[in-house]
Design an enzyme around this catalytic site. Structure first.
Site, short mmCIF file in Angstrom:
data_model
loop_
_atom_site.label_atom_id
_atom_site.label_comp_id
_atom_site.label_asym_id
_atom_site.label_seq_id
_atom_site.Cartn_x
_atom_site.Cartn_y
_atom_site.Cartn_z
CE LYS A 13 -23.51 -35.30 8.89
NZ LYS A 13 -23.25 -35.13 7.45
NE ARG A 88 -23.46 -42.14 7.76
CZ ARG A 88 -22.47 -41.33 8.13
NH1 ARG A 88 -22.20 -41.10 9.39
NH2 ARG A 88 -21.74 -40.74 7.20
NE ARG A 127 -14.96 -34.50 4.32
CZ ARG A 127 -16.18 -34.95 4.68
NH1 ARG A 127 -16.83 -34.38 5.66
NH2 ARG A 127 -16.71 -35.97 4.04
NE ARG A 160 -13.86 -38.77 5.74
CZ ARG A 160 -15.10 -38.61 6.21
NH1 ARG A 160 -15.36 -37.60 7.06
NH2 ARG A 160 -16.08 -39.40 5.86
NE ARG A 171 -18.78 -41.02 2.56
CZ ARG A 171 -18.04 -39.97 2.86
NH1 ARG A 171 -17.07 -39.59 2.07
NH2 ARG A 171 -18.28 -39.30 3.96
P1 ADP Z 1 -19.94 -33.39 7.19
O1 ADP Z 1 -19.41 -33.56 8.59
O2 ADP Z 1 -21.39 -33.02 7.15
O3 ADP Z 1 -19.63 -34.56 6.29
P2 ADP Z 1 -17.89 -31.28 6.99
O4 ADP Z 1 -18.19 -30.44 8.16
O5 ADP Z 1 -16.67 -32.15 7.06
O6 ADP Z 1 -19.18 -32.15 6.53
O7 ADP Z 1 -17.80 -30.31 5.73
C1 ADP Z 1 -17.53 -30.83 4.42
C2 ADP Z 1 -16.58 -29.87 3.70
O8 ADP Z 1 -17.27 -28.65 3.40
C3 ADP Z 1 -15.36 -29.49 4.52
O9 ADP Z 1 -14.28 -29.39 3.63
C4 ADP Z 1 -15.72 -28.13 5.12
O10 ADP Z 1 -14.59 -27.31 5.35
C5 ADP Z 1 -16.62 -27.54 4.04
N1 ADP Z 1 -17.71 -26.70 4.56
C6 ADP Z 1 -18.46 -26.93 5.68
N2 ADP Z 1 -19.40 -25.97 5.83
C7 ADP Z 1 -19.26 -25.12 4.78
C8 ADP Z 1 -19.92 -23.92 4.38
N3 ADP Z 1 -20.95 -23.43 5.08
N4 ADP Z 1 -19.49 -23.32 3.25
C9 ADP Z 1 -18.45 -23.83 2.53
N5 ADP Z 1 -17.78 -24.96 2.86
C10 ADP Z 1 -18.16 -25.60 3.97
P1 AMP Z 2 -18.59 -39.64 8.47
O1 AMP Z 2 -17.30 -39.27 9.12
O2 AMP Z 2 -19.79 -39.31 9.30
O3 AMP Z 2 -18.70 -39.13 7.04
O4 AMP Z 2 -18.59 -41.23 8.37
C1 AMP Z 2 -17.60 -41.92 7.61
C2 AMP Z 2 -17.99 -43.39 7.44
O5 AMP Z 2 -18.06 -44.04 8.74
C3 AMP Z 2 -19.36 -43.66 6.81
O6 AMP Z 2 -19.34 -43.59 5.39
C4 AMP Z 2 -19.65 -45.07 7.34
O7 AMP Z 2 -18.89 -46.05 6.64
C5 AMP Z 2 -19.09 -45.01 8.76
N1 AMP Z 2 -20.13 -44.55 9.72
C6 AMP Z 2 -20.13 -43.39 10.45
N2 AMP Z 2 -21.23 -43.30 11.20
C7 AMP Z 2 -21.97 -44.41 10.95
C8 AMP Z 2 -23.23 -44.89 11.39
N3 AMP Z 2 -23.97 -44.19 12.27
N4 AMP Z 2 -23.67 -46.08 10.92
C9 AMP Z 2 -22.93 -46.80 10.05
N5 AMP Z 2 -21.75 -46.40 9.57
C10 AMP Z 2 -21.25 -45.22 10.01
#
Ligand code: ADP
Ligand code: AMP
Length: 216
Positions: A13, A88, A127, A160, A171
């Site tokens: 995302k 969420r 990541r 992270r 999660r």
């Molecule tokens: P989210 O925001 O949904 O938690 P991220 O955008 O941070 O996910 O992506 C999670 C991990 O997967 C990151 O390390 C990113 O670089 C990698 N990633 C994202 N999209 C792809 C893809 N299409 N193919 C391979 N790796 C990806």
């Molecule tokens: P993310 O960066 O989206 O993976 O979010 C990281 C963490 O932030 C999550 O695991 C939650 O602890 C908190 N968080 C982010 N968005 C929300 C939401 N909409 N509601 C509750 N907690 C959130």
């Protein structure tokens, strides 16, 4: 254009949001990034959120909703926005819907980036993120151009704390129980669109552009 990005943690995302935001000229609003910024700045909200985030738990709805309402009332959101990580829970989705309805508006598209579970652990544990601008990288699939350095702002990228394997499992469990029901929720509203998130990053982006309507 008001878009919600749906999908499990690690679906891509944040990665796609960066490109969508640029292409469609709408702000990328990531609740996770806002919480992390508050933690880095040592605010009261940050201290509260950290207790939940480090354990992989959701920050309470009321706190999150208040924060999002504040953010969406800023001037850059007037022509739309891209929500990443919010809503969420069904309660958050209801509150967002009510807030928009009060102004005669509604979410246009809920875009699900669909990725099966066996891709997710690998993506999340590999990541790396920029603590300054929030850009997301992957050690193998999307490494920065210069090792460990953010392409966008030059800051050293980090892992992270909540991407450690134990927290990742928790999660995903919370996603299944609390967030996945939003897929049905937006399907019932007739605004759900789905893209295959297992493709390479630029391929996923092109599918999204096709779905949202291209804009150069
Ligand atoms: P989210 O925001 O949904 O938690 P991220 O955008 O941070 O996910 O992506 C999670 C991990 O997967 C990151 O390390 C990113 O670089 C990698 N990633 C994202 N999209 C792809 C893809 N299409 N193919 C391979 N790796 C990806
Ligand atoms: P993310 O960066 O989206 O993976 O979010 C990281 C963490 O932030 C999550 O695991 C939650 O602890 C908190 N968080 C982010 N968005 C929300 C939401 N909409 N509601 C509750 N907690 C959130």
């Amino acid at each position: 254009m008001k878009i919600i990005l749906l999908g499990p943690p690690g679906a891509g995302k944040g990665t796609q949001a960066q490109s969508i935001s640029k292409r469609f000229q709408i702000p990328h609003i990531s609740t996770g990034d806002i919480f992390r910024k508050n933690i880095a700045d040592g605010t009261e909200l940050g201290t509260l959120a950290k207790g939940y985030m480090d354990k992989g738990l959701l920050v309470p709805d009321e706190v999150t909703i208040r924060m999002v309402k504040g953010r969406l009332s800023e001037p850059d959101c007037e022509n739309g926005y891209l929500l990443d990580g919010f809503p969420r829970t069904v309660y958050q989705a209801d509150e967002l819907g009510k807030m928009l309805a009060a102004e005669g508006e509604a979410v246009d598209t809920a875009l699900l980036i669909q990725v099966p579970r066996d891709f997710i652990i690998d993506r999340m544990t590999g990541r790396r993120v920029c603590p300054s601008c929030g850009a997301s990288y992957h050690l193998v699939y999307n490494p920065p151009m210069v090792k460990d350095t953010c392409d966008v702002c030059g800051t050293k990228v980090i892992q992270r704390k909540d991407d450690s394997i134990d927290t990742v499992v928790d999660r995903l469990d919370i996603y299944d129980r609390q967030t996945e029901p939003l897929i049905e929720y937006y399907l019932a509203k007739g605004i759900l669109r789905v893209v295959d998130g297992t493709q390479a990053i630029p391929v996923v982006f092109e599918s999204i552009v096709k779905l949202l309507g291209s804009k150069e």
